[in-house]
Design a protein around this motif. Sequence first.
Motif, mmCIF file in Angstrom:
data_model
loop_
_atom_site.group_PDB
_atom_site.id
_atom_site.type_symbol
_atom_site.label_atom_id
_atom_site.label_comp_id
_atom_site.label_asym_id
_atom_site.label_seq_id
_atom_site.Cartn_x
_atom_site.Cartn_y
_atom_site.Cartn_z
ATOM 1 N N SER A 224 0.831 -1.192 0.000
ATOM 2 C CA SER A 224 0.000 0.000 0.000
ATOM 3 C C SER A 224 0.872 1.249 0.000
ATOM 4 C CB SER A 224 -0.918 0.007 1.219
ATOM 5 O OG SER A 224 -1.678 1.181 1.235
ATOM 6 N N PRO A 225 1.139 1.795 -1.188
ATOM 7 C CA PRO A 225 1.982 2.995 -1.248
ATOM 8 C C PRO A 225 1.459 4.143 -0.391
ATOM 9 C CG PRO A 225 1.656 2.116 -3.445
ATOM 10 C CD PRO A 225 0.745 1.350 -2.516
ATOM 11 N N ARG A 226 0.148 4.277 -0.269
ATOM 12 C CA ARG A 226 -0.414 5.364 0.533
ATOM 13 C C ARG A 226 -0.041 5.206 2.002
ATOM 14 N NH1 ARG A 226 -6.307 5.210 0.163
ATOM 15 N NH2 ARG A 226 -5.965 3.085 -0.434
ATOM 16 N N GLY B 290 18.046 -7.174 -1.122
ATOM 17 C CA GLY B 290 17.698 -7.295 -2.529
ATOM 18 C C GLY B 290 16.219 -7.366 -2.791
ATOM 19 N N VAL B 291 15.416 -6.801 -1.876
ATOM 20 C CA VAL B 291 13.957 -6.804 -2.012
ATOM 21 C C VAL B 291 13.511 -5.435 -2.475
ATOM 22 C CG1 VAL B 291 11.749 -7.136 -0.828
ATOM 23 C CG2 VAL B 291 13.734 -8.522 -0.176
ATOM 24 N N GLU B 292 12.853 -5.413 -3.611
ATOM 25 C CA GLU B 292 12.357 -4.161 -4.173
ATOM 26 C C GLU B 292 10.988 -3.821 -3.571
ATOM 27 O OE1 GLU B 292 13.415 -1.918 -6.615
ATOM 28 O OE2 GLU B 292 15.354 -2.886 -6.325
ATOM 29 N N PRO B 293 10.822 -2.591 -3.095
ATOM 30 C CA PRO B 293 9.493 -2.185 -2.633
ATOM 31 C C PRO B 293 8.529 -2.114 -3.804
ATOM 32 C CG PRO B 293 11.086 -0.401 -2.321
ATOM 33 C CD PRO B 293 11.811 -1.559 -2.929
ATOM 34 N N ALA B 294 7.257 -2.191 -3.503
ATOM 35 C CA ALA B 294 6.229 -2.118 -4.547
ATOM 36 C C ALA B 294 6.315 -0.761 -5.257
ATOM 37 C CB ALA B 294 4.857 -2.311 -3.940
ATOM 38 N N LEU C 198 5.753 -4.723 6.874
ATOM 39 C CA LEU C 198 6.380 -5.116 5.606
ATOM 40 C C LEU C 198 5.357 -5.247 4.488
ATOM 41 C CD1 LEU C 198 9.263 -7.654 6.273
ATOM 42 C CD2 LEU C 198 9.371 -5.249 5.680
ATOM 43 N N SER C 199 4.156 -5.708 4.810
ATOM 44 C CA SER C 199 3.133 -5.859 3.764
ATOM 45 C C SER C 199 2.766 -4.520 3.141
ATOM 46 C CB SER C 199 1.883 -6.555 4.305
ATOM 47 O OG SER C 199 1.121 -5.688 5.111
ATOM 48 N N MET C 200 2.913 -3.431 3.887
ATOM 49 C CA MET C 200 2.641 -2.105 3.332
ATOM 50 C C MET C 200 3.681 -1.742 2.272
ATOM 51 S SD MET C 200 1.359 0.146 6.662
ATOM 52 C CE MET C 200 2.996 0.693 6.980
ATOM 53 N N PHE C 201 4.903 -2.235 2.426
ATOM 54 C CA PHE C 201 6.001 -1.898 1.530
ATOM 55 C C PHE C 201 6.156 -2.882 0.365
ATOM 56 C CE2 PHE C 201 7.002 0.446 5.298
ATOM 57 C CZ PHE C 201 7.634 1.590 4.852
ATOM 58 N N ILE C 202 5.961 -4.184 0.649
ATOM 59 C CA ILE C 202 6.259 -5.195 -0.371
ATOM 60 C C ILE C 202 5.138 -6.199 -0.591
ATOM 61 C CG2 ILE C 202 8.757 -5.003 -0.074
ATOM 62 C CD1 ILE C 202 8.677 -7.547 1.640
ATOM 63 N N GLY C 203 4.040 -6.090 0.126
ATOM 64 C CA GLY C 203 2.941 -7.023 -0.011
ATOM 65 C C GLY C 203 3.112 -8.226 0.914
#
Length: 158
Positions: A54-56, A151-155, A105-110
Amino acid sequence: MRCNRCHRVLKDERAREIGFGRVCWAKATGKPFPGTGGGRRSATPGKKRPVKASPRLSRHDIICYVSQCGKFVTNVPQRITLHSPDGFSWGYAGSGPADFALNILSMFIGQEAAEKDGLYQRFKEQFIVPIPKEGGTIKRADILAWLAERGVEPAHGV
């Protein structure tokens, strides 16, 4: 389900999904309550889809504190309950901190990426366990740097 801020019973379906009532959402995030229009529901009743980034929600530092009446308060909505039906917590390595880490973390990467190989458990050890019992702040930049180190890309949009 109860509001993550004031712990009142949430009657509205959308409020239960994000874990905050309308007023508490506005106080915790400084933004108006998300509308209910345009959302798609799962085609299979009773089966939940994983929570997406959730980018917001991920544009701010994570703030947590204990209110005067002893309630744990944070600006992170409890969209996922995997370990702790009693809600978020911090300062130790238990189920409340695990759910707090997973929801952050789910807010940043799902959700799927956060759960992959127990990434949220490592995040919990690094960021959630050291928070003092009275609360603290986790800088957004520190979370993004931690993800980059792994090495984890944010959404997109985060």
